[in-house]
Design a protein around this motif. Structure first.
Motif, PDB file in Angstrom:
ATOM      1  N   SER A  66     -21.201   1.771 -40.422  1.00  0.00           N
ATOM      2  CA  SER A  66     -20.152   2.556 -41.071  1.00  0.00           C
ATOM      3  C   SER A  66     -20.622   3.482 -42.181  1.00  0.00           C
ATOM      4  O   SER A  66     -19.832   4.274 -42.682  1.00  0.00           O
ATOM      5  CB  SER A  66     -19.094   1.591 -41.660  1.00  0.00           C
ATOM      6  N   ILE A  67     -21.875   3.374 -42.593  1.00  0.00           N
ATOM      7  CA  ILE A  67     -22.367   4.192 -43.706  1.00  0.00           C
ATOM      8  C   ILE A  67     -23.483   5.129 -43.275  1.00  0.00           C
ATOM      9  O   ILE A  67     -23.459   6.326 -43.558  1.00  0.00           O
ATOM     10  CB  ILE A  67     -22.866   3.294 -44.864  1.00  0.00           C
ATOM     11  N   LEU A  68     -24.465   4.597 -42.574  1.00  0.00           N
ATOM     12  CA  LEU A  68     -25.720   5.306 -42.367  1.00  0.00           C
ATOM     13  C   LEU A  68     -25.565   6.624 -41.623  1.00  0.00           C
ATOM     14  O   LEU A  68     -25.954   7.687 -42.127  1.00  0.00           O
ATOM     15  CB  LEU A  68     -26.703   4.396 -41.627  1.00  0.00           C
ATOM     16  N   GLU A  69     -25.022   6.596 -40.415  1.00  0.00           N
ATOM     17  CA  GLU A  69     -25.063   7.773 -39.545  1.00  0.00           C
ATOM     18  C   GLU A  69     -24.262   8.945 -40.104  1.00  0.00           C
ATOM     19  O   GLU A  69     -24.726  10.085 -40.109  1.00  0.00           O
ATOM     20  CB  GLU A  69     -24.587   7.413 -38.136  1.00  0.00           C
ATOM     21  N   LYS A  70     -23.057   8.696 -40.588  1.00  0.00           N
ATOM     22  CA  LYS A  70     -22.242   9.818 -41.052  1.00  0.00           C
ATOM     23  C   LYS A  70     -22.817  10.446 -42.321  1.00  0.00           C
ATOM     24  O   LYS A  70     -22.682  11.652 -42.529  1.00  0.00           O
ATOM     25  CB  LYS A  70     -20.794   9.382 -41.271  1.00  0.00           C
ATOM     26  N   ASN A  71     -23.480   9.642 -43.143  1.00  0.00           N
ATOM     27  CA  ASN A  71     -24.082  10.216 -44.345  1.00  0.00           C
ATOM     28  C   ASN A  71     -25.418  10.890 -44.047  1.00  0.00           C
ATOM     29  O   ASN A  71     -25.788  11.851 -44.725  1.00  0.00           O
ATOM     30  CB  ASN A  71     -24.215   9.151 -45.431  1.00  0.00           C
ATOM     31  N   GLN A 129     -17.283  16.500 -46.634  1.00  0.00           N
ATOM     32  CA  GLN A 129     -16.179  15.562 -46.454  1.00  0.00           C
ATOM     33  C   GLN A 129     -15.713  15.528 -45.004  1.00  0.00           C
ATOM     34  O   GLN A 129     -15.289  14.481 -44.499  1.00  0.00           O
ATOM     35  CB  GLN A 129     -15.010  15.932 -47.370  1.00  0.00           C
ATOM     36  N   TYR A 130     -15.779  16.659 -44.325  1.00  0.00           N
ATOM     37  CA  TYR A 130     -15.434  16.692 -42.903  1.00  0.00           C
ATOM     38  C   TYR A 130     -16.353  15.753 -42.119  1.00  0.00           C
ATOM     39  O   TYR A 130     -15.933  15.131 -41.143  1.00  0.00           O
ATOM     40  CB  TYR A 130     -15.563  18.126 -42.379  1.00  0.00           C
ATOM     41  N   ILE A 131     -17.613  15.634 -42.566  1.00  0.00           N
ATOM     42  CA  ILE A 131     -18.594  14.835 -41.845  1.00  0.00           C
ATOM     43  C   ILE A 131     -18.504  13.353 -42.211  1.00  0.00           C
ATOM     44  O   ILE A 131     -18.488  12.484 -41.336  1.00  0.00           O
ATOM     45  CB  ILE A 131     -20.009  15.359 -42.124  1.00  0.00           C
ATOM     46  N   ASN A 132     -18.451  13.049 -43.532  1.00  0.00           N
ATOM     47  CA  ASN A 132     -18.515  11.627 -43.916  1.00  0.00           C
ATOM     48  C   ASN A 132     -17.176  11.052 -44.382  1.00  0.00           C
ATOM     49  O   ASN A 132     -17.072   9.836 -44.571  1.00  0.00           O
ATOM     50  CB  ASN A 132     -19.587  11.397 -44.985  1.00  0.00           C
TER      51      ASN A 132
END
Length: 204
Positions: free
Chosen positions: A84-89, A31-34
């Motif tokens: 908004s989705i790809l990199e953080k996940n 959760q800290y990451i995404n």
């Protein structure tokens, strides 16, 4: 969709798994990451779902499992996905992969946040500076597994902990002296006899 992470069990809102603390510890780091909220028994339960793949994987294989509910709409645009989705996940899944050797243990302990190496005056000597923290990469810093002190840092040359290849290498360690910063001196000639070396760092 919904930007949350579903974890076992999914068929009852009040039945936590036998590894609930460990799973929530892992999800706290993810959760800290995404930024996605965990959703499971007694914790933002999204609604019962029987026969889900994450329940099957945990129940049959014992592996930590989760479902990432990506995005904010059933059909987000490709532009939104990439921005908004790809990199953080990808970063979240990379963290999960990095802890997969012992997935119910490593996320509960500290993360190594800084590794710096400096050559010393000795032949092929290296000084390794390590910083580690239990809470620096946790979303909820009050969760039970984020309030522990760092006890020990180990630096492995050539092969990581538990690797079956024992041809050379060494382990140097430094116990905590009330700080999250550690300095360890390595003699790489004695460790490997080569000028090209790989080091692995672990904090407990």
């Amino acid at each position: 969709y919904g930007e949350f992470m579903v974890y076992p069990w999914g068929y009852r809102k009040d039945v936590p798994s036998g590894n609930d603390k460990a799973l929530r510890g892992l999800l706290n780091k993810l959760q800290y990451i995404n930024g996605y909220d965990p959703a499971g028994p007694n914790n933002n339960f999204p609604g019962p779902a029987s026969g889900a793949s994450d329940d099957w994987a945990y129940g049959k294989l014992g592996t930590p499992s989760l479902t990432l509910e990506l995005g904010t709409d059933f059909r987000n645009t490709c532009r939104y996905f990439e921005s908004s989705i790809l990199e953080k996940n990808k970063r979240a899944l990379t963290y999960a992969a990095q802890t997969s050797r012992t997935p119910y243990r490593l996320p509960l302990g500290p993360d190594v946040t800084v590794v710096e190496t400096t050559s010393t005056n000795t032949n092929n000597g290296v000084q390794v500076t390590v910083e580690a923290s239990d809470a620096a990469r946790a979303y909820d810093t009050q969760y039970t597994t984020t309030r522990q002190s760092v006890e020990l840092v180990k630096v492995y040359t050539e092969y990581p902990e538990n690797d079956t290849n024992d041809d050379g290498g060494q382990v140097m360690q430094r116990r905590s002296e009330g700080t999250n910063s550690f300095v360890i001196d390595l003699d790489l000639d004695a460790a490997t006899g080569t000028n090209n070396n790989m080091i692995y760092v672990q904090a407990t």
